[in-house]
Design an enzyme around this catalytic site. Structure first.
Site, PDB file in Angstrom:
ATOM      1  N   ASN A  28     -30.834  22.259 -26.002  1.00  0.00           N
ATOM      2  CA  ASN A  28     -32.173  22.854 -26.096  1.00  0.00           C
ATOM      3  C   ASN A  28     -32.329  23.992 -25.083  1.00  0.00           C
ATOM      4  O   ASN A  28     -32.905  25.045 -25.393  1.00  0.00           O
ATOM      5  CB  ASN A  28     -33.245  21.793 -25.867  1.00  0.00           C
ATOM      6  CG  ASN A  28     -33.592  21.042 -27.138  1.00  0.00           C
ATOM      7  OD1 ASN A  28     -34.237  21.579 -28.037  1.00  0.00           O
ATOM      8  ND2 ASN A  28     -33.140  19.808 -27.228  1.00  0.00           N
ATOM      9  N   HIS A  63     -39.413  15.763 -27.071  1.00  0.00           N
ATOM     10  CA  HIS A  63     -39.034  14.367 -27.303  1.00  0.00           C
ATOM     11  C   HIS A  63     -38.582  14.259 -28.753  1.00  0.00           C
ATOM     12  O   HIS A  63     -39.218  14.849 -29.648  1.00  0.00           O
ATOM     13  CB  HIS A  63     -40.221  13.441 -27.015  1.00  0.00           C
ATOM     14  CG  HIS A  63     -39.936  11.995 -27.251  1.00  0.00           C
ATOM     15  ND1 HIS A  63     -39.244  11.220 -26.343  1.00  0.00           N
ATOM     16  CD2 HIS A  63     -40.231  11.194 -28.305  1.00  0.00           C
ATOM     17  CE1 HIS A  63     -39.142   9.993 -26.847  1.00  0.00           C
ATOM     18  NE2 HIS A  63     -39.724   9.953 -28.026  1.00  0.00           N
TER      19      HIS A  63
HETATM   20  N1  LIG Z   1     -44.068  12.467 -15.739  1.00  0.00           N
HETATM   21  C1  LIG Z   1     -43.254  12.617 -16.824  1.00  0.00           C
HETATM   22  N2  LIG Z   1     -41.922  12.721 -16.639  1.00  0.00           N
HETATM   23  C2  LIG Z   1     -41.099  12.875 -17.716  1.00  0.00           C
HETATM   24  C3  LIG Z   1     -41.623  12.884 -19.015  1.00  0.00           C
HETATM   25  C4  LIG Z   1     -43.047  12.760 -19.184  1.00  0.00           C
HETATM   26  O1  LIG Z   1     -43.584  12.808 -20.322  1.00  0.00           O
HETATM   27  N3  LIG Z   1     -43.817  12.631 -18.062  1.00  0.00           N
HETATM   28  N4  LIG Z   1     -40.776  12.986 -20.116  1.00  0.00           N
HETATM   29  C5  LIG Z   1     -39.400  12.608 -19.854  1.00  0.00           C
HETATM   30  C6  LIG Z   1     -38.484  12.799 -21.013  1.00  0.00           C
HETATM   31  N5  LIG Z   1     -38.477  11.554 -21.789  1.00  0.00           N
HETATM   32  C7  LIG Z   1     -38.939  11.588 -23.072  1.00  0.00           C
HETATM   33  O2  LIG Z   1     -39.210  12.651 -23.657  1.00  0.00           O
HETATM   34  C8  LIG Z   1     -38.002  10.335 -21.230  1.00  0.00           C
HETATM   35  C9  LIG Z   1     -36.922  10.365 -20.365  1.00  0.00           C
HETATM   36  C10 LIG Z   1     -36.443   9.188 -19.807  1.00  0.00           C
HETATM   37  C11 LIG Z   1     -37.045   7.969 -20.106  1.00  0.00           C
HETATM   38  C12 LIG Z   1     -36.548   6.716 -19.464  1.00  0.00           C
HETATM   39  O3  LIG Z   1     -36.885   5.633 -19.878  1.00  0.00           O
HETATM   40  N6  LIG Z   1     -35.704   6.898 -18.430  1.00  0.00           N
HETATM   41  C13 LIG Z   1     -35.066   5.743 -17.766  1.00  0.00           C
HETATM   42  C14 LIG Z   1     -33.931   6.221 -16.862  1.00  0.00           C
HETATM   43  C15 LIG Z   1     -32.841   6.886 -17.722  1.00  0.00           C
HETATM   44  C16 LIG Z   1     -31.666   7.329 -16.866  1.00  0.00           C
HETATM   45  O4  LIG Z   1     -31.826   7.496 -15.644  1.00  0.00           O
HETATM   46  O5  LIG Z   1     -30.569   7.537 -17.465  1.00  0.00           O
HETATM   47  C17 LIG Z   1     -36.078   5.020 -16.888  1.00  0.00           C
HETATM   48  O6  LIG Z   1     -37.012   5.649 -16.364  1.00  0.00           O
HETATM   49  O7  LIG Z   1     -35.845   3.802 -16.718  1.00  0.00           O
HETATM   50  C18 LIG Z   1     -38.106   7.930 -20.983  1.00  0.00           C
HETATM   51  C19 LIG Z   1     -38.587   9.104 -21.560  1.00  0.00           C
HETATM   52  C20 LIG Z   1     -38.878  13.324 -18.619  1.00  0.00           C
HETATM   53  N7  LIG Z   1     -39.769  13.033 -17.503  1.00  0.00           N
HETATM   54  N1  GAR Z   2     -37.014  11.161 -24.175  1.00  0.00           N
HETATM   55  C1  GAR Z   2     -36.250  12.314 -23.805  1.00  0.00           C
HETATM   56  C2  GAR Z   2     -35.183  12.584 -24.842  1.00  0.00           C
HETATM   57  O1  GAR Z   2     -34.683  11.669 -25.481  1.00  0.00           O
HETATM   58  N2  GAR Z   2     -34.864  13.865 -24.998  1.00  0.00           N
HETATM   59  C3  GAR Z   2     -33.883  14.236 -25.978  1.00  0.00           C
HETATM   60  O2  GAR Z   2     -32.606  14.333 -25.369  1.00  0.00           O
HETATM   61  C4  GAR Z   2     -31.834  15.258 -26.132  1.00  0.00           C
HETATM   62  C5  GAR Z   2     -31.277  16.270 -25.162  1.00  0.00           C
HETATM   63  O3  GAR Z   2     -30.342  17.046 -25.839  1.00  0.00           O
HETATM   64  P1  GAR Z   2     -29.835  18.421 -25.132  1.00  0.00           P
HETATM   65  O4  GAR Z   2     -29.447  18.056 -23.715  1.00  0.00           O
HETATM   66  O5  GAR Z   2     -28.663  18.816 -25.983  1.00  0.00           O
HETATM   67  O6  GAR Z   2     -30.977  19.398 -25.186  1.00  0.00           O
HETATM   68  C6  GAR Z   2     -32.795  15.931 -27.135  1.00  0.00           C
HETATM   69  O7  GAR Z   2     -32.658  15.354 -28.401  1.00  0.00           O
HETATM   70  C7  GAR Z   2     -34.148  15.608 -26.559  1.00  0.00           C
HETATM   71  O8  GAR Z   2     -35.172  15.541 -27.525  1.00  0.00           O
END
Ligand SMILES: Nc1nc2c(c(=O)[nH]1)N[C@@H](CN(C=O)c1ccc(C(=O)N[C@@H](CCC(=O)O)C(=O)O)cc1)CN2
Ligand code: GAR
Length: 293
Positions: free
Chosen positions: A92, A187
């Protein structure tokens, strides 16, 4: 400090603070345009009349034509400075960067932030001369920054907007406070479904398939203190096929992510994001300014 005035049909102004440019605004009126001021308003406020019943807000910025101001310098819109956050391959990030290089996005990626120094996104950034910052500080990344040091570092790059693109760590409240309504995330599901803690990467697509949902698709939303609960800005829909694997669905969604993030980045950098009175952000069409989505 840039103050964006938003107006509703009863012309009540409510300031939207944006920590960046040095603009200041004059109250909106058609007389705002004088020899010293250029009044930039969202296309044509009359176009908003179509939204009867929804008191539309038009972002109005009256800018001094003599100073470097938030979005206009000598009549030319200043490029927006972008920070992109990644944790993995960064497809992305590459899609947005390629749209910038192709002249479709009036912005510049001034810094890449990642929690994994050796990820594909960081490697791409280095290959393209983009500075890389590690955040957060962790056992695995001891040179990572603290939240406050990250805010300070982004300020030195004069970042206007932050795009999360596969970043897997929670964005701290210090950063959210420093960049109100200026942090976006993509997402891979149709939020609010299949979002929240634990929903990332393939896990999302496996959950979608297991649910029997017939449609999925990417969501771009503003970031608040929780995972995936911020205001939705854009979505695209793809079919979920009966024999889809998680990988096949992921690839179908990802293709739409790349297109959508480039379009949203263009809208953000051209200041075509408008906030409805009910708090929903919408995007004004570039081709037809009286159309919103
Ligand atoms: N304050 C915010 N921070 C982040 C958001 C958000 O909306 N508000 N979006 C995320 C991206 N995301 C979904 O789009 C997402 C990323 C990670 C997780 C998650 O469960 N992470 C795990 C750890 C994963 C790892 O370290 O490999 C966790 O927290 O246990 C859920 C949703 C980016 N930040
Ligand atoms: N909840 C967060 C999440 O799942 N994000 C997802 O991780 C991938 C990153 O791909 P990229 O590193 O190739 O852009 C993308 O599919 C994005 O939507």
């Amino acid at each position: 400090m840039e103050t964006l005035f938003s107006i509703s049909s009863n012309s009540i102004f409510s300031p939207l603070q944006n920590p960046k440019a040095s603009t200041f605004s004059a109250p909106f009126s058609s007389e705002s345009k004088t020899q010293n001021w250029v009044c930039l308003k969202s296309s044509n406020c009359n176009d908003l009349k179509g939204f009867k019943g929804l008191k539309m807000m038009s972002v109005v910025k009256c800018l001094s034509s003599s100073d470097e101001v938030g979005s206009v310098e000598n009549g030319v819109k200043r490029k927006k400075n972008l920070a992109v956050f990644v944790s993995g391959g960064g497809s992305n990030f590459r899609a947005v960067h390629k749209a910038i290089l192709g002249g479709d996005v009036n912005g510049e990626v001034v810094v890449l932030v990642t929690n994994k120094n050796d990820c594909g996104g960081a490697q791409y950034a280095r290959e393209n001369g983009i500075p890389v910052i590690i955040f957060p500080n962790s056992k695995g990344e001891p040179e990572g920054l603290s939240s406050n040091n990250l805010v300070a570092a982004l300020s030195t790059y004069e970042v206007d907007f932050i795009f999360l693109a596969g970043y897997l760590k929670l964005i701290p409240s210090e950063l959210i406070r420093a960049y109100p309504n200026s942090i976006l995330n993509i997402h891979p599901s149709l939020l609010p479904a299949f979002g929240g803690k634990g929903y990332y990467g393939t896990k999302v697509h496996k959950a979608v398939i297991a649910s029997g949902a017939r449609y999925s698709g990417p969501t771009i939303h503003f970031v608040d203190e929780n995972y995936d609960t911020g205001r939705i800005l854009a979505q695209r829909v793809v079919p979920v096929l009966a024999n889809d694997t998680a990988e096949e669905l992921a690839a179908r969604v990802l293709r739409q992510e790349h297109k959508m993030y480039a379009e949203v980045a263009a809208a953000v950098c051209e200041e075509r994001v408008i906030w409805r009175e009910d708090g929903v952000p919408i995007i004004r069409s570039k081709a037809n300014p009286s159309h919103y989505s």
